[in-house]
Design a protein around this motif. Sequence first.
Motif, PDB file in Angstrom:
ATOM      1  N   TYR A   1       1.076  -1.300  -0.138  1.00 40.87           N
ATOM      2  CA  TYR A   1       0.037  -0.118   0.054  1.00 40.87           C
ATOM      3  C   TYR A   1       0.929   1.266  -0.042  1.00 40.87           C
ATOM      4  O   TYR A   1       2.031   1.255   0.537  1.00 40.87           O
ATOM      5  CB  TYR A   1      -0.936   0.178   1.145  1.00 40.87           C
ATOM      6  CG  TYR A   1      -1.755  -1.231   1.538  1.00 40.87           C
ATOM      7  CD1 TYR A   1      -2.981  -1.143   0.885  1.00 40.87           C
ATOM      8  CD2 TYR A   1      -1.354  -2.435   2.090  1.00 40.87           C
ATOM      9  CE1 TYR A   1      -3.822  -2.362   1.051  1.00 40.87           C
ATOM     10  CE2 TYR A   1      -1.927  -3.643   2.220  1.00 40.87           C
ATOM     11  CZ  TYR A   1      -3.177  -3.346   1.767  1.00 40.87           C
ATOM     12  OH  TYR A   1      -4.320  -4.701   1.643  1.00 40.87           O
ATOM     13  N   VAL A   2       0.428   2.271  -0.541  1.00 35.87           N
ATOM     14  CA  VAL A   2       1.083   3.477  -0.416  1.00 35.87           C
ATOM     15  C   VAL A   2       0.290   4.741   0.569  1.00 35.87           C
ATOM     16  O   VAL A   2      -0.967   4.799   0.254  1.00 35.87           O
ATOM     17  CB  VAL A   2       1.516   4.107  -1.818  1.00 35.87           C
ATOM     18  CG1 VAL A   2       1.988   5.583  -1.339  1.00 35.87           C
ATOM     19  CG2 VAL A   2       2.365   3.355  -2.459  1.00 35.87           C
ATOM     20  N   PHE A   3       0.716   5.167   1.378  1.00 34.02           N
ATOM     21  CA  PHE A   3       0.010   6.183   2.423  1.00 34.02           C
ATOM     22  C   PHE A   3       0.496   7.724   1.945  1.00 34.02           C
ATOM     23  O   PHE A   3       1.677   7.733   1.406  1.00 34.02           O
ATOM     24  CB  PHE A   3       0.294   6.098   3.662  1.00 34.02           C
ATOM     25  CG  PHE A   3       0.004   4.805   4.289  1.00 34.02           C
ATOM     26  CD1 PHE A   3      -0.943   3.755   3.862  1.00 34.02           C
ATOM     27  CD2 PHE A   3       0.601   4.364   5.588  1.00 34.02           C
ATOM     28  CE1 PHE A   3      -1.201   2.655   4.521  1.00 34.02           C
ATOM     29  CE2 PHE A   3       0.373   3.092   5.995  1.00 34.02           C
ATOM     30  CZ  PHE A   3      -0.572   2.006   5.493  1.00 34.02           C
TER      31      PHE A   3
ATOM     32  N   ILE B   1      -4.820   6.228   2.231  1.00 31.14           N
ATOM     33  CA  ILE B   1      -4.292   4.990   1.336  1.00 31.14           C
ATOM     34  C   ILE B   1      -4.601   5.455  -0.123  1.00 31.14           C
ATOM     35  O   ILE B   1      -5.592   5.318  -0.423  1.00 31.14           O
ATOM     36  CB  ILE B   1      -4.799   3.761   1.777  1.00 31.14           C
ATOM     37  CG1 ILE B   1      -4.721   3.437   3.246  1.00 31.14           C
ATOM     38  CG2 ILE B   1      -4.383   2.645   1.131  1.00 31.14           C
ATOM     39  CD1 ILE B   1      -5.664   2.395   3.873  1.00 31.14           C
ATOM     40  N   VAL B   2      -3.550   5.727  -0.933  1.00 29.69           N
ATOM     41  CA  VAL B   2      -3.744   6.306  -2.238  1.00 29.69           C
ATOM     42  C   VAL B   2      -3.402   5.222  -3.067  1.00 29.69           C
ATOM     43  O   VAL B   2      -3.783   5.024  -4.294  1.00 29.69           O
ATOM     44  CB  VAL B   2      -2.967   7.490  -2.475  1.00 29.69           C
ATOM     45  CG1 VAL B   2      -3.441   8.547  -1.563  1.00 29.69           C
ATOM     46  CG2 VAL B   2      -1.090   7.329  -2.414  1.00 29.69           C
ATOM     47  N   GLN B   3      -2.697   4.115  -2.745  1.00 25.83           N
ATOM     48  CA  GLN B   3      -2.350   2.961  -3.729  1.00 25.83           C
ATOM     49  C   GLN B   3      -2.687   1.733  -2.907  1.00 25.83           C
ATOM     50  O   GLN B   3      -1.895   1.707  -1.932  1.00 25.83           O
ATOM     51  CB  GLN B   3      -1.077   3.296  -4.279  1.00 25.83           C
ATOM     52  CG  GLN B   3      -1.002   4.143  -5.221  1.00 25.83           C
ATOM     53  CD  GLN B   3       0.390   3.964  -5.916  1.00 25.83           C
ATOM     54  OE1 GLN B   3       1.170   3.067  -5.776  1.00 25.83           O
ATOM     55  NE2 GLN B   3       0.687   4.871  -6.803  1.00 25.83           N
ATOM     56  N   PRO B   4      -3.252   0.643  -3.406  1.00 27.78           N
ATOM     57  CA  PRO B   4      -4.118   0.887  -4.530  1.00 27.78           C
ATOM     58  C   PRO B   4      -5.293   1.703  -4.264  1.00 27.78           C
ATOM     59  O   PRO B   4      -5.890   1.981  -3.181  1.00 27.78           O
ATOM     60  CB  PRO B   4      -4.779  -0.588  -4.857  1.00 27.78           C
ATOM     61  CG  PRO B   4      -4.503  -1.299  -3.596  1.00 27.78           C
ATOM     62  CD  PRO B   4      -3.347  -0.666  -2.830  1.00 27.78           C
ATOM     63  N   ALA B   5      -5.730   2.273  -5.516  1.00 30.52           N
ATOM     64  CA  ALA B   5      -6.770   3.562  -5.205  1.00 30.52           C
ATOM     65  C   ALA B   5      -8.159   3.169  -5.148  1.00 30.52           C
ATOM     66  O   ALA B   5      -8.416   1.964  -5.750  1.00 30.52           O
ATOM     67  CB  ALA B   5      -6.413   4.440  -6.414  1.00 30.52           C
TER      68      ALA B   5
ATOM     69  N   ASP C   1     -15.215  -3.638   1.916  1.00 29.94           N
ATOM     70  CA  ASP C   1     -15.352  -4.923   1.767  1.00 29.94           C
ATOM     71  C   ASP C   1     -14.688  -5.565   0.781  1.00 29.94           C
ATOM     72  O   ASP C   1     -14.677  -6.657   0.218  1.00 29.94           O
ATOM     73  CB  ASP C   1     -16.875  -5.017   1.045  1.00 29.94           C
ATOM     74  CG  ASP C   1     -17.904  -4.721   2.206  1.00 29.94           C
ATOM     75  OD1 ASP C   1     -17.550  -4.866   3.518  1.00 29.94           O
ATOM     76  OD2 ASP C   1     -18.967  -4.504   1.941  1.00 29.94           O
ATOM     77  N   ASP C   2     -13.494  -4.759   0.183  1.00 27.10           N
ATOM     78  CA  ASP C   2     -12.552  -5.339  -0.658  1.00 27.10           C
ATOM     79  C   ASP C   2     -11.501  -6.463  -0.222  1.00 27.10           C
ATOM     80  O   ASP C   2     -10.795  -6.923  -0.541  1.00 27.10           O
ATOM     81  CB  ASP C   2     -11.612  -3.986  -1.315  1.00 27.10           C
ATOM     82  CG  ASP C   2     -12.520  -3.418  -2.502  1.00 27.10           C
ATOM     83  OD1 ASP C   2     -13.346  -3.874  -3.116  1.00 27.10           O
ATOM     84  OD2 ASP C   2     -12.037  -2.449  -2.432  1.00 27.10           O
ATOM     85  N   PHE C   3     -11.566  -6.341   1.493  1.00 27.75           N
ATOM     86  CA  PHE C   3     -10.508  -6.883   2.181  1.00 27.75           C
ATOM     87  C   PHE C   3     -11.352  -8.257   2.394  1.00 27.75           C
ATOM     88  O   PHE C   3     -12.337  -8.263   3.014  1.00 27.75           O
ATOM     89  CB  PHE C   3     -10.132  -6.190   3.330  1.00 27.75           C
ATOM     90  CG  PHE C   3      -9.585  -5.102   3.222  1.00 27.75           C
ATOM     91  CD1 PHE C   3      -7.867  -5.136   3.316  1.00 27.75           C
ATOM     92  CD2 PHE C   3      -9.837  -3.824   2.794  1.00 27.75           C
ATOM     93  CE1 PHE C   3      -6.977  -4.061   3.103  1.00 27.75           C
ATOM     94  CE2 PHE C   3      -9.267  -2.801   2.580  1.00 27.75           C
ATOM     95  CZ  PHE C   3      -7.820  -2.853   2.771  1.00 27.75           C
ATOM     96  N   GLU C   4     -10.399  -9.533   2.201  1.00 34.21           N
ATOM     97  CA  GLU C   4     -10.862 -10.871   2.713  1.00 34.21           C
ATOM     98  C   GLU C   4     -10.998 -11.036   4.068  1.00 34.21           C
ATOM     99  O   GLU C   4     -11.682 -11.697   4.677  1.00 34.21           O
ATOM    100  CB  GLU C   4     -10.081 -11.911   1.937  1.00 34.21           C
ATOM    101  CG  GLU C   4     -10.334 -11.796   0.453  1.00 34.21           C
ATOM    102  CD  GLU C   4      -9.404 -13.092  -0.405  1.00 34.21           C
ATOM    103  OE1 GLU C   4      -9.043 -14.008   0.258  1.00 34.21           O
ATOM    104  OE2 GLU C   4      -9.008 -12.586  -1.318  1.00 34.21           O
TER     105      GLU C   4
END
Length: 89
Positions: free
Chosen positions: A18-20, A56-60, A65-68
């Motif tokens: 991730y990119v902050f 959190i800019v990446q992934p944008a 709910d994208d997290f498993e």
Amino acid sequence: MVFKPKTEEYTSQAGNKYVFQSVFPSKWAQILDQITDKHGKVLNSKAMPAMLEHVIVQPAGLKMDDFEEWAELQEVTQAAFLFQQQGKR
């Protein structure tokens, strides 16, 4: 003194990257007002989406709910909060 956003790469325990990126102090003040209750307690249901949207800019465009796994979501959003709050993890 001019605000210059800081960025930091973060790798979760699961190995995801991730990119902050820091936000303006005025925006951070607004976010803090929105994500805390009247006693100053951080509300996960508001704080997590705010970190995903603003820090959190990446992934944008990540959503909760994208997290498993809850653990990954919690780890990453807490790290993003600490990065913004302290200027580092």
